[in-house]
Design a protein around this motif. Structure first.
Motif, PDB file in Angstrom:
ATOM      1  N   LYS A  17       0.824  -1.220   0.000  1.00  0.00           N
ATOM      2  CA  LYS A  17       0.000   0.000   0.000  1.00  0.00           C
ATOM      3  C   LYS A  17       0.855   1.266   0.000  1.00  0.00           C
ATOM      4  O   LYS A  17       0.547   2.218  -0.715  1.00  0.00           O
ATOM      5  CB  LYS A  17      -0.990  -0.013   1.162  1.00  0.00           C
ATOM      6  N   SER A  18       1.927   1.303   0.785  1.00  0.00           N
ATOM      7  CA  SER A  18       2.767   2.503   0.824  1.00  0.00           C
ATOM      8  C   SER A  18       3.465   2.722  -0.511  1.00  0.00           C
ATOM      9  O   SER A  18       3.528   3.846  -1.010  1.00  0.00           O
ATOM     10  CB  SER A  18       3.805   2.398   1.938  1.00  0.00           C
ATOM     11  N   ARG A  19       3.967   1.665  -1.095  1.00  0.00           N
ATOM     12  CA  ARG A  19       4.634   1.789  -2.401  1.00  0.00           C
ATOM     13  C   ARG A  19       3.650   2.291  -3.452  1.00  0.00           C
ATOM     14  O   ARG A  19       3.976   3.158  -4.266  1.00  0.00           O
ATOM     15  CB  ARG A  19       5.230   0.453  -2.807  1.00  0.00           C
ATOM     16  N   HIS A  20       2.420   1.781  -3.429  1.00  0.00           N
ATOM     17  CA  HIS A  20       1.412   2.243  -4.383  1.00  0.00           C
ATOM     18  C   HIS A  20       1.109   3.728  -4.158  1.00  0.00           C
ATOM     19  O   HIS A  20       1.029   4.501  -5.121  1.00  0.00           O
ATOM     20  CB  HIS A  20       0.131   1.410  -4.266  1.00  0.00           C
ATOM     21  N   ALA A  21       0.953   4.128  -2.907  1.00  0.00           N
ATOM     22  CA  ALA A  21       0.680   5.535  -2.592  1.00  0.00           C
ATOM     23  C   ALA A  21       1.833   6.429  -3.061  1.00  0.00           C
ATOM     24  O   ALA A  21       1.596   7.512  -3.614  1.00  0.00           O
ATOM     25  CB  ALA A  21       0.443   5.698  -1.096  1.00  0.00           C
ATOM     26  N   GLU A  22       3.050   5.988  -2.848  1.00  0.00           N
ATOM     27  CA  GLU A  22       4.211   6.770  -3.297  1.00  0.00           C
ATOM     28  C   GLU A  22       4.202   6.929  -4.811  1.00  0.00           C
ATOM     29  O   GLU A  22       4.495   8.007  -5.334  1.00  0.00           O
ATOM     30  CB  GLU A  22       5.503   6.105  -2.838  1.00  0.00           C
ATOM     31  N   VAL A 121      -2.784  11.829  -0.257  1.00  0.00           N
ATOM     32  CA  VAL A 121      -2.929  10.383  -0.321  1.00  0.00           C
ATOM     33  C   VAL A 121      -2.648   9.853   1.079  1.00  0.00           C
ATOM     34  O   VAL A 121      -1.554  10.047   1.609  1.00  0.00           O
ATOM     35  CB  VAL A 121      -1.986   9.750  -1.362  1.00  0.00           C
ATOM     36  N   LEU A 122      -3.652   9.228   1.674  1.00  0.00           N
ATOM     37  CA  LEU A 122      -3.551   8.726   3.043  1.00  0.00           C
ATOM     38  C   LEU A 122      -3.440   7.204   3.014  1.00  0.00           C
ATOM     39  O   LEU A 122      -4.228   6.542   2.339  1.00  0.00           O
ATOM     40  CB  LEU A 122      -4.784   9.130   3.852  1.00  0.00           C
ATOM     41  N   VAL A 123      -2.472   6.672   3.739  1.00  0.00           N
ATOM     42  CA  VAL A 123      -2.250   5.230   3.812  1.00  0.00           C
ATOM     43  C   VAL A 123      -2.766   4.735   5.158  1.00  0.00           C
ATOM     44  O   VAL A 123      -2.534   5.374   6.192  1.00  0.00           O
ATOM     45  CB  VAL A 123      -0.748   4.906   3.665  1.00  0.00           C
TER      46      VAL A 123
END
Length: 182
Positions: A17-22, A121-123
């Motif tokens: 999820k963090s990689r996608h948000a980045e 963008v919130l993770v």
């Protein structure tokens, strides 16, 4: 420049999820701001934070804010920027440990999101798909996380669930049900 709308990116631990948000923020072409909510409470967590920072690479302005997320967004959100908040789960934990009211903080955050002058963008972790926690504190935290995720999902136009590194759009701007709900 690709368009980016304020989004919630959910998933389990190590789901991507963090990689996608980045990637979403980087693809926006905007100045990238990373609001980190983690506290380096021990050496393993400090190493983890350093590793994440190194993996992001140059080009990110990093703001560390463990408790006053709404204040950080008011200060950092401006036209030409895209802000990534990683993550709401650690922020909620920080609030609870500090004896703050998570419901009030959640309401403040959700009320603020639609009026910010740039995309955010919130993770967050999706905790409701696992076992029921054994302790009362664990159950309170899981329940508070579920309420926070629901409130943020209602306040933003895009919601994405990530599993095994694969994003699944749950809600997208312009579709029925997308947008802000009172």
């Amino acid at each position: 420049m690709p368009s980016l709308a304020t989004s919630l990116v959910l998933g389990g631990a190590r789901s991507g999820k963090s990689r996608h948000a980045e990637r979403l923020v980087a693809a926006s072409g905007c100045e990238r701001v990373y609001v980190a909510t983690a506290a380096p409470g021990d050496s393993e967590m400090a190493d983890r934070i350093a590793r994440h920072r190194a993996e992001r690479g140059a080009g990110w302005l990093t703001i560390e804010e463990e408790l006053d997320l709404a204040g950080a967004l008011v200060r950092e959100a401006r036209p030409g920027r895209a802000v990534l908040v990683d993550c709401l789960t650690l922020w909620l934990s920080n609030l609870m440990v500090a004896g703050r009211d998570p419901e009030a903080a959640s309401a403040e955050l959700c009320g603020l999101l639609p009026g910010l002058p740039c995309p955010v963008v919130l993770v967050s972790n999706e905790l409701g798909m696992g076992l029921v926690p054994e302790t009362p504190l664990g159950r309170r935290f899981r329940d508070a996380q579920g309420r926070l995720n629901q409130a943020v999902a209602a306040a933003v136009p895009n919601v994405i669930f990530v599993a095994a590194g694969l994003p699944l759009t749950l809600k997208q701007a312009g579709e029925p049900g997308a947008g802000s709900f009172a």
